[in-house]
Enzyme design. Structure first.
Site, PDB file in Angstrom:
ATOM      1  N   TYR A 142       0.819  -1.216   0.000  1.00  0.00           N
ATOM      2  CA  TYR A 142       0.000   0.000   0.000  1.00  0.00           C
ATOM      3  C   TYR A 142       0.856   1.271   0.000  1.00  0.00           C
ATOM      4  O   TYR A 142       0.393   2.334  -0.401  1.00  0.00           O
ATOM      5  CB  TYR A 142      -0.925   0.025   1.214  1.00  0.00           C
ATOM      6  CG  TYR A 142      -2.030  -0.999   1.187  1.00  0.00           C
ATOM      7  CD1 TYR A 142      -2.384  -1.658   0.013  1.00  0.00           C
ATOM      8  CD2 TYR A 142      -2.730  -1.318   2.340  1.00  0.00           C
ATOM      9  CE1 TYR A 142      -3.394  -2.599  -0.007  1.00  0.00           C
ATOM     10  CE2 TYR A 142      -3.749  -2.257   2.338  1.00  0.00           C
ATOM     11  CZ  TYR A 142      -4.073  -2.898   1.158  1.00  0.00           C
ATOM     12  OH  TYR A 142      -5.074  -3.832   1.150  1.00  0.00           O
ATOM     13  N   LYS A 188       3.292 -15.444   2.026  1.00  0.00           N
ATOM     14  CA  LYS A 188       3.241 -16.154   0.745  1.00  0.00           C
ATOM     15  C   LYS A 188       4.678 -16.458   0.326  1.00  0.00           C
ATOM     16  O   LYS A 188       5.133 -16.110  -0.766  1.00  0.00           O
ATOM     17  CB  LYS A 188       2.506 -15.315  -0.304  1.00  0.00           C
ATOM     18  CG  LYS A 188       2.077 -16.095  -1.550  1.00  0.00           C
ATOM     19  CD  LYS A 188       1.112 -17.212  -1.254  1.00  0.00           C
ATOM     20  CE  LYS A 188       0.683 -17.876  -2.579  1.00  0.00           C
ATOM     21  NZ  LYS A 188      -0.066 -19.132  -2.334  1.00  0.00           N
ATOM     22  N   ASP A 220      -3.381 -18.003   1.353  1.00  0.00           N
ATOM     23  CA  ASP A 220      -4.560 -18.628   0.760  1.00  0.00           C
ATOM     24  C   ASP A 220      -5.102 -19.722   1.666  1.00  0.00           C
ATOM     25  O   ASP A 220      -6.321 -19.855   1.851  1.00  0.00           O
ATOM     26  CB  ASP A 220      -4.259 -19.164  -0.639  1.00  0.00           C
ATOM     27  CG  ASP A 220      -2.918 -19.879  -0.743  1.00  0.00           C
ATOM     28  OD1 ASP A 220      -2.143 -19.871   0.232  1.00  0.00           O
ATOM     29  OD2 ASP A 220      -2.632 -20.432  -1.819  1.00  0.00           O
ATOM     30  N   ASP A 244      -5.281  -6.846   5.845  1.00  0.00           N
ATOM     31  CA  ASP A 244      -6.479  -6.108   5.460  1.00  0.00           C
ATOM     32  C   ASP A 244      -7.598  -7.081   5.096  1.00  0.00           C
ATOM     33  O   ASP A 244      -8.745  -6.950   5.539  1.00  0.00           O
ATOM     34  CB  ASP A 244      -6.141  -5.201   4.279  1.00  0.00           C
ATOM     35  CG  ASP A 244      -7.228  -4.181   3.986  1.00  0.00           C
ATOM     36  OD1 ASP A 244      -8.246  -4.157   4.707  1.00  0.00           O
ATOM     37  OD2 ASP A 244      -7.070  -3.415   3.023  1.00  0.00           O
ATOM     38  N   ASP A 248     -10.882  -8.581   7.861  1.00  0.00           N
ATOM     39  CA  ASP A 248     -12.289  -8.407   7.498  1.00  0.00           C
ATOM     40  C   ASP A 248     -13.003  -9.751   7.433  1.00  0.00           C
ATOM     41  O   ASP A 248     -14.160  -9.872   7.851  1.00  0.00           O
ATOM     42  CB  ASP A 248     -12.410  -7.689   6.151  1.00  0.00           C
ATOM     43  CG  ASP A 248     -12.320  -6.173   6.300  1.00  0.00           C
ATOM     44  OD1 ASP A 248     -12.063  -5.715   7.426  1.00  0.00           O
ATOM     45  OD2 ASP A 248     -12.494  -5.461   5.310  1.00  0.00           O
TER      46      ASP A 248
END
Length: 355
Positions: A142, A188, A220, A244, A248
């Site tokens: 980001y 990852k 994942d 992020d 959620d």
């Protein structure tokens, strides 16, 4: 008497309503625990734009640094969506986070037995869930440079320094020491060089915490495991973009975002806020759920002020309120004995917290 300065940022939409209820509960606890809170209000977001033309006024950015902690409601709304990006409410929040140098976002998820049917998952899957997502907040893709978009090709850069990884990892391990002493680091590393450094660094930090069990999981698989068997997690440590998404996803285990608090903390400052938005469509109607903000106040007591007993008072009061069947409108379908307004539910929690 212990005294603390609390900066209040009520914000937009339902922000003022829910922050007022959190203050009501804090005042109830302060009386019981012999604590004095001194409040100072500051503007941010849409309210600040309307008053000053700036989503993050200098007075706010300087004032919050004089406080022991910041309790924040919510910002934003369609009213300001057409403004240039640098003038929007969300830009003000990003400036505030940067000014406070808060790099760790804490998202606890607790499933209350009384609301077990509020989730879309089976009760057998979510009953007893109590986990914490620790997300790196001001680095990663980001914020990485270079970035660009020429209309034909766009790119962003995922960057983490070893120093950034060390400091967020230490936060996660410190939190785990106060919980069940388990950290699952999510990355990852099978395809990303950044994640390879992340994993290596987290393993180095783990050596400083021999009592904590460290495991690793690809993002994942972590997304799948959160809905398959969330009870396996205690503390989830991860980077900005993965955190992020996963935080959620984890928030929906409880069935309502109106229940979940969060904290954004750094080495010196802390910002405590509910995870939901400003909900301008219900503002002023007295139906907003203030529990997430009240629970954020409890996090503030625990992580910023080291007032563990006061934090536990609030958390027990929330549980008792739900156990007795008091619900706000968003939870009225789940074993409600009485549907309460925003102010009423705040008063009930404050009453229990004071005892």
């Amino acid at each position: 008497m212990r005294s603390y300065k609390i900066a209040l940022i009520k914000g937009d939409g339902i922000g003022p309503e829910i922050v007022e209820e959190a203050v009501k509960v804090l005042d109830a606890v302060s009386y019981s625990e012999g604590i004095e809170f001194k409040y100072e209000e500051y503007l941010l977001g849409g309210a600040a734009i309307d008053a000053t033309g700036d989503p993050a006024p200098k007075e706010t950015l300087e004032g919050v640094k004089q406080a022991d902690a910041v309790l924040f409601g919510a910002i934003g709304g369609e009213k300001w969506d057409s403004l240039p990006r640098e003038k929007r409410p969300e830009t003000g929040l990003l400036k505030l986070r940067k000014e406070l140098e808060v790099f760790a976002n804490l998202r606890p998820v607790t499933v209350y037995d009384e609301l077990i049917n509020a989730s879309t998952l089976k009760p057998s899957v979510i009953q007893g869930v109590d986990l914490m997502v620790v997300r790196e907040l001001i680095g990663g893709i980001y914020f990485g440079e270079p970035r660009g978009n020429d209309g034909k090709k766009a790119f962003n850069t995922m960057v983490y320094s070893k120093e950034e990884i060390v400091r967020i990892a230490k936060k996660a391990f410190d939190i785990a020491m106060k919980r069940s002493k388990r950290v699952c680091s999510v990355d990852k590393a099978n395809v990303l060089d950044v994640s390879q450094l992340w994993r290596e660094t987290v393993e180095e930090v783990a050596k400083e915490y021999p009592e904590v069990t460290l495991t690793h999981m690809y993002v994942d698989n972590a997304a799948m495991q959160l809905v398959r068997d969330p009870k396996q997690f205690d503390v989830i440590l991860t980077g900005n973009i993965f955190g992020d998404i996963l935080s959620d996803e984890a928030s929906m285990l409880s069935g309502s975002i109106g229940l979940l608090p969060s904290a954004s903390i750094g080495e010196k400052y802390g910002l405590y806020e509910p995870i939901h938005g400003s909900a301008p469509d219900i503002a002023g109607q007295g139906i907003a759920n203030p529990i997430a903000t009240i629970a954020s106040a409890a996090m503030m007591l625990r992580y910023a002020l080291n007032e563990e007993k006061a934090a536990e008072r609030i958390e027990k009061a929330i549980k008792q309120t739900l156990h007795e069947g008091y619900r706000t409108q968003d939870l009225s379908a789940f074993d409600a004995k009485e549907v309460c307004s925003t102010s009423e539910i705040g008063s009930i929690i404050a009453n229990y917290a004071s005892k």
